[in-house]
Scaffold this active site. Structure first.
Site, short mmCIF file in Angstrom:
data_model
loop_
_atom_site.label_atom_id
_atom_site.label_comp_id
_atom_site.label_asym_id
_atom_site.label_seq_id
_atom_site.Cartn_x
_atom_site.Cartn_y
_atom_site.Cartn_z
N CYS A 22 10.20 -4.12 -12.11
CA CYS A 22 9.17 -4.77 -11.29
C CYS A 22 8.48 -5.88 -12.07
O CYS A 22 8.65 -7.06 -11.76
CB CYS A 22 8.14 -3.73 -10.86
N LYS A 80 2.07 -9.17 -3.27
CA LYS A 80 2.81 -8.23 -4.13
C LYS A 80 3.23 -8.90 -5.45
O LYS A 80 3.09 -8.33 -6.53
CB LYS A 80 4.03 -7.70 -3.36
#
Ligand code: SAJ
Length: 422
Positions: free
Chosen positions: A274, A220
């Site tokens: 993010c 991720k």
């Protein structure tokens, strides 16, 4: 107990799953769509958020996030009676943690994950599955989540299943990507992986790839870091082209005609919760090794300062004692309401302190803008402005009469930091 779980898992079929109760912790950009989609796929879901206001708004039919299709999905989930809302964690078969993981001085702040894990630990029973969706530094499941869950007295691994399935959806396209994207499922053991896969298999049409938790955590981070590094390169190309005196947008567009080149777009900086955050988790894990990751963060973080300098110079060049500046867009990217870590907001905050100019911001999407930011309607701002700085490529800005604005205001007074002008 391990044998019980193995037997339990063998009989763990789709029918059983449909009656399973899932408790989703955190009803934000990821938790709310995920809870709703699970509910519309037959699970009994309790959506939990400790922010009582969020629960109240949802009960009144108000979705606290701008995201295409989300209102309709939440409404359908609530109407189906498969989604209920609560401000406290409830007993369940599956717990899904979807809480934010911000950073503080380039280090991950895992306080929300810890708090969520502690509240789950108080209700943990043998056979439960705990899934962490939040983006976390490598080894968080092993070193932080499992020890907290083990505080419940359950043996892990053994009594309880634990998996990490990082969310990968793009704000602005969340509902589509929730279904179509491949998923990475990391589990502490094979049964954890299989059980988590069975949950996602109910609604994910993409492939579900199984691995261990630390690999899933790192995958991720690498995805978002790859994008950050590519954008940093685009921003560097823009700076190089400016020095040479050529158009960076043309250079990138033409370079991308090569079959193996795909440079992203320069902009006023990188924002959101993010891409502007996650690469720091890699730097934290391997500070000596993650050199390019750190540099990309520094390049992208410095970009708003370059934008500010360019706007300042343009204002000065107008020769006016109190020029009027209009900034178009405040959110971290186009067509979302999120202003977290927004480079546009950073630029706006700088100019909102200036008393020697008339400052205006037009953004019909931005939520929670500070009251000292002078918002105006788009047309009013366009007519009053001497200098216009486009910071976000919201859809309503794309169709503006840019040639007309250039000829009315002077081409040098229209600054396009997103490359939207024809
Ligand atoms: N940006 C540029 N140039 C580009 C693309 C983006 O300057 O060419 C800027 C945007 O304006 C914005 C920032 O980067 O400020 C991030 O925007 P984004 O659209 O690239 O990504 P996010 O943060 O909205 O979502 C990302 C996605 N990650 C990847 O595409 C690898 C998403 O799939 C993740 O699920 C999400 O992060 C997340 O939650 O981690």
């Amino acid at each position: 107990m391990a044998r019980f779980i193995r037997e339990f898992s063998k009989g763990y079929n789709q029918e059983l799953m449909a009656t399973e109760r899932i408790c989703v912790l955190g009803l934000g950009y990821i938790g709310l769509p995920t809870a709703s989609i699970l509910a519309t796929h037959g699970f009994d879901v309790v959506g939990v958020d400790k922010r009582k206001a969020v629960i109240d708004h949802l009960r009144q039919g108000r979705t606290p996030i701008e995201e295409p299709g989300l209102n309709t999905l939440v409404e359908a989930a609530l109407k189906s009676n498969h989604l209920s809302l609560n401000d406290e964690v409830q007993e369940a078969d599956v717990f899904m943690i979807c809480v934010p993981t911000p950073h503080e001085n380039a280090r991950a702040d895992l306080s929300f994950v810890r708090e969520a894990a502690q509240s789950i630990a108080r209700r943990l029973k043998p056979g439960n599955l705990v899934i962490l969706e939040s983006t976390v530094p490598p080894s968080t499941v092993e070193k932080i989540l499992i020890p907290i869950l083990a505080g419940s007295g359950q043996k892990i691994p053994g009594d309880v299943f634990v998996a990490h399935c990082p969310e990968r959806v793009l704000p602005g396209n969340i509902l589509t990507e929730l279904v179509t994207n491949d998923r990475i499922v990391g589990g502490i053991d094979e049964l954890s992986r299989e059980r988590a896969k069975a949950v996602y298999g109910r609604f994910v049409q993409g492939e579900i790839h199984l691995t261990d938790c630390t690999t899933a955590e790192t995958v991720k981070l690498i995805e978002n870091t790859f994008r950050d590094v590519n954008i940093a390169f685009a921003n560097e190309v823009e700076a190089v082209c400016r020095k040479i005196g050529i158009n960076a947008w043309d250079v990138i567009r033409l370079a991308n005609k090569h079959p193996r080149v795909n440079i992203l777009r320069p902009g006023p900086g990188v924002g959101g919760h993010c891409i502007a955050v996650d690469p720091w988790f890699l730097v934290e894990a391997a500070p000596e090794e993650a050199k390019m990751t750190r540099l990309a963060r520094e390049i992208n973080d410095a970009k708003p300062l370059r934008v500010i300098a360019e706007i300042e110079q343009t204002l000065k060049n107008t020769g006016k004692a109190k020029p009027a500046l209009l900034c178009l867009g405040a959110t971290y990217k186009a067509n979302v309401d999120d202003i977290r870590e927004s480079p546009a907001l950073h630029i706006i905050e700088h100019f909102s302190k200036r008393r020697d100019l008339t400052f205006m911001v037009a953004d019909a999407h931005a939520k929670n803008l500070n009251h000292n930011i002078p918002s105006v309607a788009l047309n009013e701002g366009l007519s009053k402005a001497d200098v216009i700085a486009l910071l976000v490529d919201h859809k309503e800005f794309l169709s503006l009469d840019w040639p007309g604005l250039r000829s009315r205001k002077g081409a040098e007074n229209i600054l396009d930091f997103k490359g939207v002008m024809p």
